[in-house]
Scaffold this motif. Structure first.
Motif, PDB file in Angstrom:
ATOM      1  N   MET A   1      -5.176   0.101 -13.107  1.00 25.83           N
ATOM      2  CA  MET A   1      -5.643   0.723 -11.870  1.00 25.83           C
ATOM      3  C   MET A   1      -7.026   0.170 -11.534  1.00 25.83           C
ATOM      4  SD  MET A   1      -5.876   4.784 -10.988  1.00 25.83           S
ATOM      5  CE  MET A   1      -4.158   5.001 -11.505  1.00 25.83           C
ATOM      6  N   ASP A   2      -7.168  -0.451 -10.382  1.00 27.19           N
ATOM      7  CA  ASP A   2      -8.404  -1.107  -9.973  1.00 27.19           C
ATOM      8  C   ASP A   2      -9.441  -0.058  -9.565  1.00 27.19           C
ATOM      9  OD1 ASP A   2     -10.423  -2.629  -8.767  1.00 27.19           O
ATOM     10  OD2 ASP A   2      -8.986  -4.140  -8.090  1.00 27.19           O
ATOM     11  N   ILE A   3     -10.620  -0.131 -10.200  1.00 28.67           N
ATOM     12  CA  ILE A   3     -11.654   0.858  -9.900  1.00 28.67           C
ATOM     13  C   ILE A   3     -12.153   0.729  -8.470  1.00 28.67           C
ATOM     14  CG2 ILE A   3     -13.599  -0.559 -10.691  1.00 28.67           C
ATOM     15  CD1 ILE A   3     -14.768   2.039 -11.882  1.00 28.67           C
ATOM     16  N   ARG A   4     -12.058  -0.491  -7.891  1.00 36.57           N
ATOM     17  CA  ARG A   4     -12.491  -0.669  -6.506  1.00 36.57           C
ATOM     18  C   ARG A   4     -11.582   0.098  -5.548  1.00 36.57           C
ATOM     19  NH1 ARG A   4     -12.482  -7.077  -6.461  1.00 36.57           N
ATOM     20  NH2 ARG A   4     -10.574  -6.549  -7.596  1.00 36.57           N
ATOM     21  N   ILE A   5     -10.305   0.139  -5.879  1.00 38.75           N
ATOM     22  CA  ILE A   5      -9.373   0.909  -5.047  1.00 38.75           C
ATOM     23  C   ILE A   5      -9.642   2.399  -5.198  1.00 38.75           C
ATOM     24  CG2 ILE A   5      -6.938   1.499  -4.713  1.00 38.75           C
ATOM     25  CD1 ILE A   5      -6.201  -1.331  -5.393  1.00 38.75           C
ATOM     26  N   LEU A   6      -9.984   2.827  -6.398  1.00 39.66           N
ATOM     27  CA  LEU A   6     -10.323   4.238  -6.602  1.00 39.66           C
ATOM     28  C   LEU A   6     -11.561   4.629  -5.793  1.00 39.66           C
ATOM     29  CD1 LEU A   6      -9.726   4.674 -10.444  1.00 39.66           C
ATOM     30  CD2 LEU A   6      -8.245   5.388  -8.565  1.00 39.66           C
ATOM     31  N   ARG A   7     -12.565   3.729  -5.744  1.00 38.80           N
ATOM     32  CA  ARG A   7     -13.747   4.013  -4.938  1.00 38.80           C
ATOM     33  C   ARG A   7     -13.377   4.096  -3.456  1.00 38.80           C
ATOM     34  NH1 ARG A   7     -18.328   3.956  -7.811  1.00 38.80           N
ATOM     35  NH2 ARG A   7     -18.439   2.724  -9.743  1.00 38.80           N
ATOM     36  N   SER A   8     -12.496   3.204  -3.025  1.00 36.34           N
ATOM     37  CA  SER A   8     -12.054   3.239  -1.625  1.00 36.34           C
ATOM     38  C   SER A   8     -11.312   4.534  -1.324  1.00 36.34           C
ATOM     39  CB  SER A   8     -11.135   2.039  -1.332  1.00 36.34           C
ATOM     40  OG  SER A   8     -11.835   0.818  -1.483  1.00 36.34           O
ATOM     41  N   PHE A   9     -10.441   4.949  -2.253  1.00 34.98           N
ATOM     42  CA  PHE A   9      -9.708   6.197  -2.071  1.00 34.98           C
ATOM     43  C   PHE A   9     -10.654   7.389  -1.976  1.00 34.98           C
ATOM     44  CE2 PHE A   9      -8.263  10.003  -4.348  1.00 34.98           C
ATOM     45  CZ  PHE A   9      -7.338  10.478  -3.427  1.00 34.98           C
ATOM     46  N   ALA A  10     -11.707   7.386  -2.809  1.00 40.66           N
ATOM     47  CA  ALA A  10     -12.655   8.499  -2.796  1.00 40.66           C
ATOM     48  C   ALA A  10     -13.328   8.629  -1.438  1.00 40.66           C
ATOM     49  CB  ALA A  10     -13.704   8.304  -3.899  1.00 40.66           C
ATOM     50  N   VAL A  11     -13.685   7.492  -0.825  1.00 40.63           N
ATOM     51  CA  VAL A  11     -14.334   7.529   0.490  1.00 40.63           C
ATOM     52  C   VAL A  11     -13.342   7.982   1.561  1.00 40.63           C
ATOM     53  CG1 VAL A  11     -15.499   6.160   2.261  1.00 40.63           C
ATOM     54  CG2 VAL A  11     -15.993   5.751  -0.168  1.00 40.63           C
ATOM     55  N   LEU A  39      -2.080   2.163  -3.913  1.00 36.86           N
ATOM     56  CA  LEU A  39      -2.414   3.213  -4.877  1.00 36.86           C
ATOM     57  C   LEU A  39      -1.311   4.267  -4.923  1.00 36.86           C
ATOM     58  CD1 LEU A  39      -4.451   4.438  -6.858  1.00 36.86           C
ATOM     59  CD2 LEU A  39      -5.564   5.566  -4.910  1.00 36.86           C
ATOM     60  N   GLU A  40      -0.819   4.669  -3.767  1.00 40.91           N
ATOM     61  CA  GLU A  40       0.266   5.656  -3.717  1.00 40.91           C
ATOM     62  C   GLU A  40       1.522   5.099  -4.381  1.00 40.91           C
ATOM     63  OE1 GLU A  40      -0.531   8.424   0.171  1.00 40.91           O
ATOM     64  OE2 GLU A  40       0.271   6.425   0.530  1.00 40.91           O
ATOM     65  N   ASP A  41       1.790   3.812  -4.123  1.00 40.87           N
ATOM     66  CA  ASP A  41       2.981   3.188  -4.731  1.00 40.87           C
ATOM     67  C   ASP A  41       2.835   3.145  -6.257  1.00 40.87           C
ATOM     68  OD1 ASP A  41       3.991   2.827  -2.208  1.00 40.87           O
ATOM     69  OD2 ASP A  41       3.417   0.712  -2.063  1.00 40.87           O
ATOM     70  N   GLU A  42       1.637   2.833  -6.726  1.00 39.93           N
ATOM     71  CA  GLU A  42       1.415   2.749  -8.172  1.00 39.93           C
ATOM     72  C   GLU A  42       1.556   4.114  -8.830  1.00 39.93           C
ATOM     73  OE1 GLU A  42      -2.042   1.282 -11.368  1.00 39.93           O
ATOM     74  OE2 GLU A  42      -2.344   1.050  -9.210  1.00 39.93           O
ATOM     75  N   LEU A  43       1.052   5.154  -8.161  1.00 42.17           N
ATOM     76  CA  LEU A  43       1.116   6.500  -8.726  1.00 42.17           C
ATOM     77  C   LEU A  43       2.469   7.164  -8.493  1.00 42.17           C
ATOM     78  CD1 LEU A  43      -2.400   7.815  -7.598  1.00 42.17           C
ATOM     79  CD2 LEU A  43      -1.741   7.003  -9.871  1.00 42.17           C
ATOM     80  N   GLY A  44       3.177   6.700  -7.472  1.00 43.77           N
ATOM     81  CA  GLY A  44       4.461   7.327  -7.138  1.00 43.77           C
ATOM     82  C   GLY A  44       4.294   8.701  -6.537  1.00 43.77           C
ATOM     83  N   VAL A  45       3.213   8.873  -5.754  1.00 44.98           N
ATOM     84  CA  VAL A  45       2.946  10.166  -5.126  1.00 44.98           C
ATOM     85  C   VAL A  45       2.275   9.934  -3.774  1.00 44.98           C
ATOM     86  CG1 VAL A  45       0.672  10.437  -6.203  1.00 44.98           C
ATOM     87  CG2 VAL A  45       1.920  12.454  -5.490  1.00 44.98           C
TER      88      VAL A  45
END
Length: 218
Positions: A1-11, A39-45
């Motif tokens: 899981m890419d931390i940059r995508i997590l930061r983008s999701f948080a914003v 991210l949604e595809d990776e989590l399946g949610v």
């Protein structure tokens, strides 16, 4: 899981708006939308409800956003601590000391003079001199306050930081007695129990023997 995508999701999760989030992140809206979809595809949610140009966090999205915030906060704190460790501003300092270092105030004064960051944990170890040298060798302590240093070598950096005189205590009625080999000959001596060789006791006994009773085995 890419931390940059997590930061983008948080914003995106905080603003619930792709355009505003993209502007804050200094990227285009399309790549940001793709990141969220990946991210949604990776989590399946499903993390967001899509409503025209607006987004709404799902219940799963709200729960995940809380976890992401905690993770990012811990990640940043861990990164800062790693940098401070590299600069010597964080970590652990283990100090060995002999009992006399407390009575002479050497240890308290040493601790008071240490200019350490609040992120440096200081641990104290009451060891005999010999044990401190062994602990230095196996790197379980970083600094040793001891009586008898090892012989000069490149193994340790040594410095004399304190010296204590050896004094002779005499009864009041003998205060004018000069401590010479002749005046001290056959006089009774009072001493503590004899500890292991290499102690301060042994050093004092050896000095007395060399000075007053060279024939006396110490």
């Amino acid at each position: 899981m890419d931390i940059r995508i997590l930061r983008s999701f948080a914003v995106v999760g905080e603003l619930e708006h792709i355009g505003q989030a993209a502007e804050k992140l200094h990227i285009s809206s399309s790549p940001l939308s793709r990141q969220i979809q990946l991210l949604e595809d990776e989590l399946g949610v499903e993390l967001f409800h899509r409503e025209k140009k607006r987004l709404r966090l799902t219940s799963e999205g709200k729960d995940f956003l809380g976890e992401v915030r905690a993770f990012l906060k811990h990640h940043d704190r861990l990164k800062d601590r790693g940098k401070n460790l590299g600069k010597g501003l964080a970590g652990r300092l283990d100090i060995g000391y002999v009992e006399a270092a407390i009575h002479s105030r050497l240890l308290p004064e040493t601790l008071a003079r240490l200019d350490c960051s609040p992120d440096v944990d200081i641990h104290l170890h009451a060891f005999r001199s010999k044990q401190q040298i062994e602990s230095l060798r196996d790197r379980t302590i970083d600094l040793a306050l001891l009586h008898t240093p090892p012989e000069e070598s490149d193994e340790f950096e040594q410095r004399k930081v304190f010296s204590e005189p050896i004094v002779l205590a005499m009864p009041v009625n003998k205060r004018l007695l000069l401590p010479t080999p002749e005046t001290l000959d056959r006089q009774p001596w009072i001493a503590d129990r004899r500890p292991k060789p290499g102690s301060a006791y042994s050093a004092a006994a050896r000095l007395c023997g060399e000075r007053f009773y060279p024939e006396y085995p110490t």
